[in-house]
Design a protein around this motif. Sequence first.
Motif, PDB file in Angstrom:
ATOM      1  N   PRO A   1       5.474  33.416  48.842  1.00 24.06           N
ATOM      2  CA  PRO A   1       4.219  34.181  48.876  1.00 24.06           C
ATOM      3  C   PRO A   1       4.244  35.384  47.933  1.00 24.06           C
ATOM      4  N   LEU A   2       3.116  35.662  47.303  1.00 24.39           N
ATOM      5  CA  LEU A   2       3.039  36.760  46.340  1.00 24.39           C
ATOM      6  C   LEU A   2       3.370  38.107  46.954  1.00 24.39           C
TER       7      LEU A   2
ATOM      8  N   TYR B   1      -7.549  41.042  49.753  1.00 28.86           N
ATOM      9  CA  TYR B   1      -7.521  40.622  48.358  1.00 28.86           C
ATOM     10  C   TYR B   1      -8.911  40.756  47.761  1.00 28.86           C
ATOM     11  N   ARG B   2      -8.951  41.222  46.534  1.00 26.53           N
ATOM     12  CA  ARG B   2     -10.241  41.367  45.848  1.00 26.53           C
ATOM     13  C   ARG B   2     -10.494  40.150  44.977  1.00 26.53           C
ATOM     14  N   THR B   3     -11.759  39.885  44.783  1.00 24.30           N
ATOM     15  CA  THR B   3     -12.112  38.871  43.798  1.00 24.30           C
ATOM     16  C   THR B   3     -12.612  39.612  42.569  1.00 24.30           C
ATOM     17  N   PHE B   4     -12.070  39.256  41.436  1.00 27.52           N
ATOM     18  CA  PHE B   4     -12.407  39.941  40.204  1.00 27.52           C
ATOM     19  C   PHE B   4     -13.319  39.079  39.355  1.00 27.52           C
TER      20      PHE B   4
ATOM     21  N   HIS C   1      13.567  32.947  48.141  1.00 25.64           N
ATOM     22  CA  HIS C   1      13.912  33.004  46.723  1.00 25.64           C
ATOM     23  C   HIS C   1      12.620  33.288  45.957  1.00 25.64           C
ATOM     24  N   PRO C   2      12.465  34.475  45.377  1.00 22.61           N
ATOM     25  CA  PRO C   2      11.159  34.944  44.904  1.00 22.61           C
ATOM     26  C   PRO C   2      10.576  34.235  43.684  1.00 22.61           C
ATOM     27  N   GLN C   3      11.354  33.501  42.881  1.00 18.61           N
ATOM     28  CA  GLN C   3      10.776  32.834  41.722  1.00 18.61           C
ATOM     29  C   GLN C   3      10.281  31.425  42.027  1.00 18.61           C
TER      30      GLN C   3
END
Length: 198
Positions: free
Chosen positions: A146-147, A173-176, A139-141
């Motif tokens: 997981p994203l 994943y990048r860190t911004f 259930h995505p919400q």
Amino acid sequence: MKKTLAELAEIISSKGVAQTQVVHEELMLLASAEEIVTLLTFLRDNEDCQFTQLVDLCGVDYPTRAKRFDVVYNLLSPTLNQRIRVKVQTDEATPVPSVVEVFSSAGWFEREVWDMYGVYFSNNPDLRRILTDYGFDGHPQRKDFPLTGYVELRYDPEQKRVAYSPVKLTQAYRTFDFESPWEGAKYVLPGDEKAKAS
């Protein structure tokens, strides 16, 4: 005659409501799931209330609580020009009674909450997925979903059909850096080392 919110809360409080409060000039009720059908029928039929329209029904996820889900009913009284919000708390295993018999528009809203959060509505005549496909896992919400999801859906030109495959991230994943560029970074930016060398 139109009642004030305090008078309305007094009338409604005898109908199995655990808590009433006024938030942003709207009456908000916390009710038990077992009494929701009775309460919404009273709110619709009582001449002091006349909340004849179910504007919205939605879910909210609070994963740190024992009853992690809120089911929120937003009602409108066009006759009295008032709104009311009714909340019911539940967990993953406890079903909430369907209010389709009271408000027929609730059927689609309950399907959406079921699809997105996994809150089960007992006695809903057509409780099935509405926004995701039938093979969707989870259930995505929910806050614990997981994203990236579990599978990705794509068109496969070799098979000439839509195919499911496990999620493969093409990059890590990048860190911004969310620091303001006008305040100046506290580290050497790429390319700055060349400017200082000359």
